[in-house]
Design an enzyme around this catalytic site. Structure first.
Site: not given
Length: 349
Positions: A92-94, A100, A121
């Protein structure tokens, strides 16, 4: 659901969580158990962001892509060489975007069943905030009340050792909750990180058994308690600890022994009470701190600050405090606290 994409509800189906955000983002908060494998470090992220704003999206992607490829290659080489073929990571990323997505592409090309967290996230954070609005209400809370120096946190620790379910908010917030409460060796977490820890702790409780928690105000240091939790605490059953004054002073001298070793810090904390106490009182307290006369200082804290505040707040803030069973105690040594916890637990059965 699209192949290679997973939702927050599917977290339990993965072997590992990979946080592709920058180290600074990871430090602020992350999914519990996640490992930090940034595709852009803090400096690189700033560089790419500046290029995006000042030049163009194309230039930012062109330069950023080389950085991302280099970082992913390093992570593959250093972190994942020992993973078996059936390893199933979630990345995952933001917001579940390119950071991601790039990572997942390479993991899937290798042959692992890697997935990208839908919404990243940000979706995890939204879920935590939403859950904390109602999650505390699932539990039968028993709120430990008692004036400062009554050893409530130590009682919670003993209750936990005796097998009770305990929610230690001061431990989660890394703060003792009073003007003296900042810990010398533990900085407070961010608000987001605290709420993630709280969410994780609550999810580990059995709703069929009571949960003991210490009476707190809306803030512990700089951490704000979620409204859903504080409202439920204030409507819950209470347990009152009535500790003798001398026992409380001795407890504070032991429990805050580190303050006596740093006089300027103690005097600075006394300054936090300016406006609540007269200038004359504050100067006397600073002199007692300089002399390291902690017994006298803490006795005056109790008489002039903590006890008046406690007596004003308990009946006002905790609706069921007047009906709380009371437990007298004149021994707040470790043995006395253990005996007190045993009495409290026996009375709840």
């Amino acid at each position: 659901m699209k192949k290679g994409i997973a939702t927050v509800a599917q977290l339990d189906t993965f072997d590992e969580f990979i946080d592709a955000r920058s180290p600074a983002e990871f430090e602020e908060d992350h999914i519990p158990g996640a490992i930090s494998c940034p595709v852009l470090d803090n400096e690189q992220r700033a560089i790419v962001g500046t290029i995006y704003k000042q030049q163009s999206a194309f230039e930012a992607r062109r330069i950023g892509a080389a950085m991302v490829a280099e970082n992913i290659a390093r992570h593959l080489r250093e972190r994942f060489q020992d993973k078996p073929k059936d390893w199933r990571p979630l990345v995952y990323c933001w917001r579940g975007g390119q950071r991601s997505g790039s990572f997942v592409t390479w993991l899937r090309l290798i042959g692992w069943d890697a997935c990208q967290l839908e919404g990243g996230y940000k979706n995890w954070r939204r879920m935590v905030v939403t859950e904390l609005e109602t999650l505390p209400q699932r539990f039968d809370l028993r709120v430990l009340c008692g004036a400062t120096g009554s050893g409530k946190t130590r009682v919670l620790e003993q209750l936990a050792a005796l097998g009770a379910q305990v929610l230690d908010l001061e431990d989660l917030a890394a703060h003792k909750g009073s003007v003296l409460g900042a810990l010398p060796d533990r900085p407070q977490p961010t608000q987001k990180s605290f709420e993630t820890r709280l969410y994780q702790k609550l999810h580990g409780f059995d709703p069929a058994r009571p949960v003991f928690v210490e009476a707190e105000s809306r803030k512990i240091g700089r951490i704000h308690l979620p409204e859903g939790l504080i409202a439920h605490m204030r409507a819950s059953a209470c347990v009152a600890i009535e500790a003798a004054r001398d026992a409380r002073i001795e407890f504070l001298v032991r429990d805050y022994d580190y303050l006596g070793r740093d006089v300027p810090d103690l005097q600075n904390r006394i300054e936090f009470l300016r406006g609540l106490q007269s200038n004359e009182v504050l100067e006397r307290w600073k002199e007692l701190a300089r002399q390291r006369d902690l017994h006298t200082l803490y006795g005056e804290f109790i008489d002039l600050h903590y006890d008046p505040l406690y007596h004003r707040s308990q009946n006002r803030n905790f609706a069921r405090f007047p009906e709380a069973p009371s437990f007298a105690c004149d021994d707040l040594t470790p043995a006395g606290i253990r005996e007190l916890a045993q009495r409290i637990l026996a009375a709840q059965a």
